[in-house]
Scaffold this active site. Structure first.
Site, PDB file in Angstrom:
ATOM      1  N   ASN A 151       7.665   9.957 -14.709  1.00  0.00           N
ATOM      2  CA  ASN A 151       6.225   9.834 -14.970  1.00  0.00           C
ATOM      3  C   ASN A 151       5.828  10.457 -16.309  1.00  0.00           C
ATOM      4  O   ASN A 151       4.651  10.595 -16.599  1.00  0.00           O
ATOM      5  CB  ASN A 151       5.418  10.484 -13.835  1.00  0.00           C
ATOM      6  CG  ASN A 151       5.685  11.981 -13.724  1.00  0.00           C
ATOM      7  OD1 ASN A 151       6.503  12.535 -14.459  1.00  0.00           O
ATOM      8  ND2 ASN A 151       4.998  12.636 -12.796  1.00  0.00           N
ATOM      9  N   GLU A 158       2.864  17.795 -15.313  1.00  0.00           N
ATOM     10  CA  GLU A 158       2.656  16.439 -14.829  1.00  0.00           C
ATOM     11  C   GLU A 158       1.576  15.753 -15.673  1.00  0.00           C
ATOM     12  O   GLU A 158       0.870  16.408 -16.448  1.00  0.00           O
ATOM     13  CB  GLU A 158       2.238  16.487 -13.350  1.00  0.00           C
ATOM     14  CG  GLU A 158       3.262  17.146 -12.421  1.00  0.00           C
ATOM     15  CD  GLU A 158       4.482  16.270 -12.111  1.00  0.00           C
ATOM     16  OE1 GLU A 158       4.862  15.420 -12.945  1.00  0.00           O
ATOM     17  OE2 GLU A 158       5.074  16.461 -11.028  1.00  0.00           O
TER      18      GLU A 158
END
Ligand code: PGA
Length: 262
Positions: A151, A158
């Protein structure tokens, strides 16, 4: 795609553009990363100080640790290294085999002979500000070696991570939990929280070396290297560093258009 073998540029040399180095295999890419790590070790020893590295866990660095240990068996000294891991799970009992501490002890710190006191983790016992302070006390990171998540995460930064983020507690995305499921008996056991160095922590390192292997990483590598930098692809934020390099095998580089090998 041409494999790059001219991988011996001087560590610490400012890079005009983010250099992307593409190799035929994981093994040759890992050897080139290790060449750069060894150059850092030598440079630090020449300055009579201990080398300080930020180090990753995961599938990608297995070949890098294997190569470092192979060179140790040929005489390379590793014992003086000061190691700061990029991230660590929260919510695990001490000594849990799924922890990154346990992984590092098995894959690198143990066989390399690095004392537990020189192997740092941003774990539950260490306040995030204390982790940053420990890095500073050690003299700062000479080099951070890192992978890239599917990702676009780097460490556990993140998507959405701010460029000025520092060591902190984070929620782990489901895709990242799935990517870590192999460390645990089941997906349910993978923690949902971690502590991680921030983007700004990484950008403070004197050199950044990002590594990606395999076709599954090709699209996120393309986005990280060729699209405008955005917190939605945290790895893209590292391109602003003056000494950032990316080491890829041919499969991970297969979607690159603009970036050239070497
Ligand atoms: P991997 O993880 O090396 O296991 O693919 C990379 C990362 O998540 O940083």
């Amino acid at each position: 795609m041409r494999a790059d073998s001219a991988s011996s540029a001087t560590p610490g040399r400012p890079a005009a553009d983010p250099p992307v180095r593409v190799f035929e295999s994981q093994a040759t890419a890992a050897a080139a990363v290790v060449d750069e790590i060894v150059a850092v070790l030598m440079a630090c020893r020449a300055q009579h100080r201990r080398p300080v590295l930020a180090l990753p866990t995961g599938g990608t660095p297995v070949a890098i640790y294997g190569e470092l240990l192979r060179r140790q068996s040929e005489g390379l000294e590793l014992q003086d290294l000061v190691s700061f891991n990029l991230d660590e799970f929260l919510d695990l009992p001490d000594g849990h085999p799924g922890s990154y501490r346990a992984w590092m002890r098995g894959h690198f710190h143990g066989p390399a002979g690095i004392a537990p006191a020189a192997a740092h983790f941003p774990d539950a016992a260490t306040a995030p500000a204390d982790y940053e302070a420990a890095i500073a006390r050690a003299g700062g990171l000479d080099m951070a070696v890192l992978g890239i998540g599917g990702n676009g995460h780097v460490a556990f930064n993140e998507p959405g991570s701010a460029p000025d983020s520092r060591t902190r507690e984070v929620r782990i995305e489901e895709s990242s939990r799935r990517a870590n499921a192999g460390l645990f008996a089941s997906l349910e056991e993978v923690p949902a929280r971690a502590r991680t160095m921030g983007i700004a922590t990484l950008l403070d390192a004197r050199a950044l070396r990002m590594v990606a292997f395999g076709a599954a990483k090709a699209e996120i590598v393309r986005r990280a290297l060729e699209e405008p930098p955005t917190p939605e692809v945290p790895a893209s934020l590292l391109r602003g560093h003056r000494d950032f390099r990316c080491f890829l095998d041919a499969a991970a580089a297969s979607r690159l258009g603009g970036a050239k090998a070497g």
